[in-house]
Design an enzyme around this catalytic site. Structure first.
Site, PDB file in Angstrom:
ATOM      1  N   ARG A  61      -7.682  15.036 -37.115  1.00 28.35           N
ATOM      2  CA  ARG A  61      -8.383  15.229 -38.393  1.00 28.35           C
ATOM      3  C   ARG A  61      -7.829  16.417 -39.184  1.00 28.35           C
ATOM      4  O   ARG A  61      -8.028  16.509 -40.386  1.00 28.35           O
ATOM      5  CB  ARG A  61      -9.900  15.358 -38.168  1.00 28.35           C
ATOM      6  CG  ARG A  61     -10.568  14.023 -37.856  1.00 28.35           C
ATOM      7  CD  ARG A  61     -12.038  14.202 -37.525  1.00 28.35           C
ATOM      8  NE  ARG A  61     -12.229  14.949 -36.300  1.00 28.35           N
ATOM      9  CZ  ARG A  61     -12.342  14.388 -35.090  1.00 28.35           C
ATOM     10  NH1 ARG A  61     -12.298  13.086 -34.959  1.00 28.35           N
ATOM     11  NH2 ARG A  61     -12.505  15.135 -34.019  1.00 28.35           N
ATOM     12  N   GLU A  98     -13.659  22.079 -21.766  1.00 28.42           N
ATOM     13  CA  GLU A  98     -14.926  22.151 -21.032  1.00 28.42           C
ATOM     14  C   GLU A  98     -14.786  21.459 -19.661  1.00 28.42           C
ATOM     15  O   GLU A  98     -15.210  21.962 -18.640  1.00 28.42           O
ATOM     16  CB  GLU A  98     -16.008  21.474 -21.860  1.00 28.42           C
ATOM     17  CG  GLU A  98     -17.387  21.966 -21.535  1.00 28.42           C
ATOM     18  CD  GLU A  98     -18.409  21.387 -22.487  1.00 28.42           C
ATOM     19  OE1 GLU A  98     -18.013  20.762 -23.490  1.00 28.42           O
ATOM     20  OE2 GLU A  98     -19.608  21.567 -22.211  1.00 28.42           O
TER      21      GLU A  98
HETATM   22  P1  AMP Z   1     -13.117  23.061 -30.045  1.00 26.16           P
HETATM   23  O1  AMP Z   1     -11.829  23.144 -29.276  1.00 26.16           O
HETATM   24  O2  AMP Z   1     -14.338  23.035 -29.164  1.00 26.16           O
HETATM   25  O3  AMP Z   1     -13.217  24.106 -31.133  1.00 26.16           O
HETATM   26  O4  AMP Z   1     -13.144  21.623 -30.729  1.00 26.16           O
HETATM   27  C1  AMP Z   1     -12.412  21.437 -31.864  1.00 26.16           C
HETATM   28  C2  AMP Z   1     -11.941  20.017 -32.030  1.00 26.16           C
HETATM   29  O5  AMP Z   1     -12.879  19.036 -31.576  1.00 26.16           O
HETATM   30  C3  AMP Z   1     -11.744  19.777 -33.496  1.00 26.16           C
HETATM   31  O6  AMP Z   1     -10.504  19.120 -33.618  1.00 26.16           O
HETATM   32  C4  AMP Z   1     -12.892  18.910 -33.937  1.00 26.16           C
HETATM   33  O7  AMP Z   1     -12.397  17.852 -34.693  1.00 26.16           O
HETATM   34  C5  AMP Z   1     -13.532  18.377 -32.653  1.00 26.16           C
HETATM   35  N1  AMP Z   1     -14.978  18.697 -32.541  1.00 26.16           N
HETATM   36  C6  AMP Z   1     -15.560  19.491 -31.627  1.00 26.16           C
HETATM   37  N2  AMP Z   1     -16.904  19.543 -31.775  1.00 26.16           N
HETATM   38  C7  AMP Z   1     -17.176  18.761 -32.845  1.00 26.16           C
HETATM   39  C8  AMP Z   1     -18.398  18.416 -33.550  1.00 26.16           C
HETATM   40  N3  AMP Z   1     -19.585  18.881 -33.167  1.00 26.16           N
HETATM   41  N4  AMP Z   1     -18.293  17.605 -34.618  1.00 26.16           N
HETATM   42  C9  AMP Z   1     -17.080  17.136 -35.020  1.00 26.16           C
HETATM   43  N5  AMP Z   1     -15.914  17.429 -34.414  1.00 26.16           N
HETATM   44  C10 AMP Z   1     -15.951  18.226 -33.327  1.00 26.16           C
END
Ligand code: AMP
Length: 180
Positions: A61, A98
């Site tokens: 995205r 995670e």
């Molecule tokens: P993180 O590594 O946990 O910061 O997750 C980031 C990636 O996961 C990004 O590329 C987001 O597109 C996706 N992502 C994680 N949590 C969400 C959420 N609650 N809503 C939408 N996309 C998420």
């Protein structure tokens, strides 16, 4: 357009892709021409005077607004991809998620020491993906690294754990349970 108006158009999917996640579906913005323009124009205003030469979009995205932003800024676009997608020689970085591990890859010639790099993804949640991207980009030793997101889920407090010297900004700061 205000944050409130944009938030009215943002679709939230509870328990996707797993129980407990409030998934912010940014495709509900991307399909709306006014919202897409608002996001691209706001991000352009945030970075137009920063001398950005490369925008690195995180799969997948982060490719959408990342590529629009690169074009508007007169910068190049570099994809940061999941394993096995890039055809040429790569540098890669494993990082902890995670559950288990994941890996990000970039082409070896995608960034130079003269570049000012803006890393972009749609959303900052726990920050694992974005921080791994920052580490991967920093191996190229560019002049400066910045990171920007359309949404930052502030209750997950990812911003404070970014490597020192990386400027982090987001267009919309929100709690993941806000606006439900
Ligand atoms: P993180 O590594 O946990 O910061 O997750 C980031 C990636 O996961 C990004 O590329 C987001 O597109 C996706 N992502 C994680 N949590 C969400 C959420 N609650 N809503 C939408 N996309 C998420």
């Amino acid at each position: 357009m205000s944050k409130e108006n944009l938030l009215k158009h943002l679709r939230n999917i509870p328990d996707y892709p797993m129980k407990g996640i409030q998934f912010k579906d940014v495709t509900s913005w991307f399909m709306n021409p006014d919202d897409l323009r608002e996001i691209a124009d706001t991000m352009y205003e945030m970075y137009k005077d920063k001398g950005i030469t490369k925008v690195c979009g995180i799969e997948s995205r982060g490719f959408i607004v990342g590529a629009i932003l690169a074009e508007k800024l007169g910068a190049g676009f570099v994809p940061v991809r999941k394993p096995g997608k890039l055809p040429y020689e790569k540098v890669s970085m494993e990082y902890k998620k995670e559950y288990g591990f994941d890996r990000l890859e970039m082409h070896i010639d995608s960034i130079t020491k003269d570049d000012v790099v803006l890393i972009h993804d749609d959303l900052l949640a726990t920050g694992g993906t974005a921080k791994a991207s920052c580490e991967l980009v920093s191996r190229f030793k560019p002049k400066k690294i910045m990171a920007c997101f359309i949404i930052e889920l502030t209750n997950l407090k990812a911003r404070c754990s970014f490597p020192e010297g990386i400027e982090v900004s987001s267009m919309i700061e929100m709690d993941e349970f806000e606006n439900l």
